[in-house]
Every structure is written in C-alpha cells, then in structure tokens.
Design a protein around this motif. Structure first.
Motif: not given
Length: 485
Positions: A394-421
């Motif tokens: 549970r601790v290893a999985a929760a660590t992945e969730a807390v880290i991967s949540g912001p990382q997933a957001f940044s990957i998705g935002a990067g896919a959008l921003l790469v065409g704008l900036l």
C-alpha cells in the motif's frame, strides 16, 4: 608497625590488582567490552559494514539463490518493458505525425496510476509471489489487442493497451517491493534495488534501438509478441521461487481504513513525508520532458522520431553508471540525500536541452540517466526500510499515486504546450524547478542517516568477574563475603 595477615588483606589486594589489570587491558583495545573477532585487529571497533563487505555487497545479494532467481525473471520482463514502452510512442508518432499524440502515449501509461491506493490495498491482501506471477500472466494477455492496429484510426487501441499496461505496471511494482522486502535482509536492500536499477537502466542501451529496429522491419505486432514472451517468462521463472515464510497476521480494519493506511503512514513518517513531497514536485517538472523530447529531436535537431531511441540509449549509459554507484551513495548520504542528489542532477540536464546541440544533448541525457536510478534506489530503499512488511504494497502504491498524479498532469500539459510554446523555454523552466526540488530534499537529508556511517554504540564497562576461588560470591548485587577471621 603491624603487617596485615596474609589471609585477610593479601587476598583482597590480589583481587583489586586483578580487576584493575583486566579493565586496563580492555580500555587499551579502543572500546570496552568488545570481543575479539578473528581476522580483525583489536584496535579496530566493529562497524556496520567493513570496506571489503561494502565492495562485495552487490555480489553478495546476487549470491542469494532466491534473489538470483527473481533477478532472472525480472530481467525478462524488464527487457520487454524497455523495448515496448518507447516503441508505442514512436508507433503513434508514425501513425499520426503528431508530437503531442506521441507524448500522450506516455500519459496514457501514467494516468491509471492515480488508482494506486486501491491497487496497493488489493496487493497486500494476497501472498507476494503468487500475486506477482498472476500479474505477469495478466499483463501478457493485455498486450494482445495490439495485433489489431493497422492505421491512424486504430490509435485508440494503442492508448487503451497503454492505459491497461500502466495499471499493470503499478500492480507489479507494488508486489515487487513487498517481495524484495521478504527475500532480502534489511542491510542489503539498497544493494538489491541498485542491482535491479542498474539492469533496468542498462537495458536502455539496447532496448529502444531493438524496439525501433523491430518496428521498422516487421511492424508493431512484433512489439506485442516480444512483450508477451517477456512477461510470460517472468511468470514462469518467479513461480519457481520457494514460498517465503508467511508474515505474522495483522489486525484487519474496515476497508476504508485499510485503503488509506499507506497514505497515513506516508504522512506520519517524517523522512517519507519529505521525500514524497520533494520528489512529487520534481516529477511534476520532469513530466513535461516526456513530450518535449520529441520536439527537441524534430524541431531542434531536425531528425525523425526514431532518433529518440538513440538519445534514450545514451541515457541508458548514464543509468548504468548511476545504478552501479547508487548503493555507495545511499551508504554515504542516506536515502533522502540520495534522492535529493538524483532530483537535482536532472536540473542541469534540462537546462542543457534548452540549447539544440547534439553533443550537448548527449551530455544532457547522460546526466539525466545518472539521476534516474539514484532517485529510484533512494526512494524504494527508504520505503522498504521505514514501512512494516504488511504495509509495503500500500505504501509503495500510494507513493506511485502521489508522484504519478502530478506527473501525469505535466505529461498531458506538456503534450498541449509543446504546440503553443517554445520547447526551449519549457526545458529551462524544468531545470529551475528540479534544482529547487532537489534543494528542498537536501535540507532534509538528516532524516535518514547514512547506512555506512551509523554512530558507534557507547562503550560500557562490563561487571568485573572475580577469580576462580571467589566465583561463588554474588557480583551483581555488590555483596561480598566478610573476610575470614
């Protein structure tokens, strides 16, 4: 002057001289009460790890039959993973011609990791080895829809498989953390994690190139076939592991309480809390680079998407170096200090990628490769050492969730921003942000002491033993027989 009779004061004086000589000999050894060990000088106090043991520690963990068998199985699955993951993004890039959609493939892999607390609770309810074998078998089945992909209209199938693979990845990672904790002694956890990260990063030397070559020569179905073979091999090999001794039974709570137990442990342990917050900030910034690297190759270097595989191979060289030295860094700096070093090293690498030059780009991805195993070994070793065995999943999985949540957001935002900036400005921002996150982690390095520099035990003088003729007198109470008349 009268002399004391020999039978009265002479014996007492002999006892006093005997005790004084015994204590002085112990103090001359450099530490009180220590036992002589063959092969070690009396003037050298025992330490938690002698230099020769530290040099041989990675070989020591590989000499363990159970870990060696697990290592062989993981070698097969990690080979399939190194070939598959990047090739899926190249496949989407080839089908659509879009850098953003190619980066969104990585987003599809990471997005399901937000379900990690639920996955960790599920993992902790079953025996580690059997669950790990079953998860590998299921992962092999999940890759079969890739055989149906033909053109751009089938990209959604690639995204679906990537999302299911991401869910499988977090499941396998949580089960693997608990399995390593069962098989490996606590003092060898850093070495075990270092060995696995060395191999994982070393596979970047050949995996992406092999994946790109297979895709160009045969097509995407070859990627699915190799992935299936790798996960099936891992399941077969790990199933041969001896069943470890079951952990002591734990108190079962209601499922909402058990579901959040991993997060509560992370929030209540100071070292884990700082590591999670600092690395979460770092991974939030690092996630943008997943999409930016395609723009760097396309717009900056003027090469096709397959050249990303060359850069990832160079990154594998750095990962190999970082994995080899990570156990020594953990012993010297501690787990949090090692994590801080890894996050901070990504800063200058991102700043260098803001300038499109091939030689500078090779140096940058090499440095980024060194940083990755340092962060992984530091984080995983900290989790395994500071978490009760029944909570590791549970601790290893929760660590992945807390880290991967912001990382997933940044990957998705990067896919959008790469065409704008401009991608160069984004790389510069990533460099500054990761340096700041590394500095925050470095200030908390005292929360996990270096494993190779633990404070020595305070010396204590043992209770003096008495001569043989006087051994029947109680010593612990301080009582003595009265002198003979």
């Amino acid at each position: 002057m009268k002399f004391a009779p020999h039978g009265q004061y002479g014996r007492r004086d002999r006892r006093r001289r005997f005790r004084r000589g015994r204590v002085s000999r112990k103090m001359d050894h450099g530490y009180a009460g220590a036992r002589r060990t063959p092969g070690r000088s009396p003037s050298t106090p025992p330490t938690s790890g002698a230099p020769s043991r530290r040099r041989d520690s990675m070989r020591t963990v590989l000499r363990r039959p159970d870990f060696r068998l697990l290592f062989v199985g993981l070698l097969a699955s990690m080979t399939a993973e190194s070939i598959l993951l990047l090739a899926l993004a190249i496949w989407v890039k080839d089908l659509t011609g879009s850098d953003g959609l190619a980066g969104a493939t990585i987003f599809a892999v990471i997005a399901p990791m937000t379900l990690a607390p639920l996955v960790g609770w599920f993992v902790d309810r079953y025996p580690r080895r059997q669950f790990f074998v079953a998860a590998n078998l299921v992962t092999a089945v999940l890759l079969t829809p890739l055989f149906t992909v033909r053109d751009a209209g089938d990209v959604w199938v690639v995204y679906l498989v990537a999302a299911l693979y991401g869910l499988s990845y977090i499941t396998l990672s949580a089960a693997l953390s608990g399995l390593i904790r069962q098989l490996v002694p606590v003092e060898l956890l850093a070495e075990a994690n270092g060995v696995l990260q060395t191999v994982r990063q070393g596979l970047r030397l050949i995996g992406p190139l092999v994946g790109a070559a297979l895709y160009a020569a045969v097509g995407g179905w070859a990627l699915a076939a190799i992935g299936m073979v790798g996960f099936l091999t891992a399941a077969a090999v790990v199933s041969a592991l001896p069943t470890p001794q079951p952990p002591p039974p734990t108190v079962r709570l209601r499922w909402p309480a058990e579901l959040g137990a991993g997060l509560r442990h992370l929030a209540g342990e100071p070292a884990l809390r700082r590591a999670l917050f600092g690395y979460g900030l770092g991974s939030l910034a690092m996630g943008f680079s997943e999409s930016l690297i395609f723009a760097y190759v396309d717009q900056g270097l003027g090469r096709d998407a397959a050249f990303v595989g060359v850069l990832v191979t160079v990154q594998g060289v750095g990962g190999l170096l970082g994995g080899l030295c990570s156990p020594a860094v953990v012993r010297r700096l501690g787990e949090v200090g090692t994590l801080a070093t890894g996050v901070a090293l990504f800063g200058p690498a991102a700043l260098a990628l803001a300038y499109p030059d091939l030689r500078l780009g090779f140096a940058a991805v090499l440095l980024a490769g060194v940083s990755l195993p340092l962060t992984m070994v530091g984080l995983h070793t900290l989790i395994q050492r500071r978490t009760p065995p029944g909570l590791v999943g549970r601790v290893a999985a929760a660590t992945e969730a807390v880290i991967s949540g912001p990382q997933a957001f940044s990957i998705g935002a990067g896919a959008l921003l790469v065409g704008l900036l401009d991608y160069r400005m984004l790389f510069a921002l990533i460099g500054v942000a990761t340096l700041a996150a590394g500095g925050y982690l470095w200030r908390g390095r005292h929360l996990s002491a270096p494993t190779g520099a633990r404070p020595p035990t305070p010396p204590t003088l043992p209770a003096p033993r008495r001569p043989a003729e006087d051994a029947d007198t109680p010593v612990a109470t301080g009582l003595r027989r009265p002198p003979p008349p």
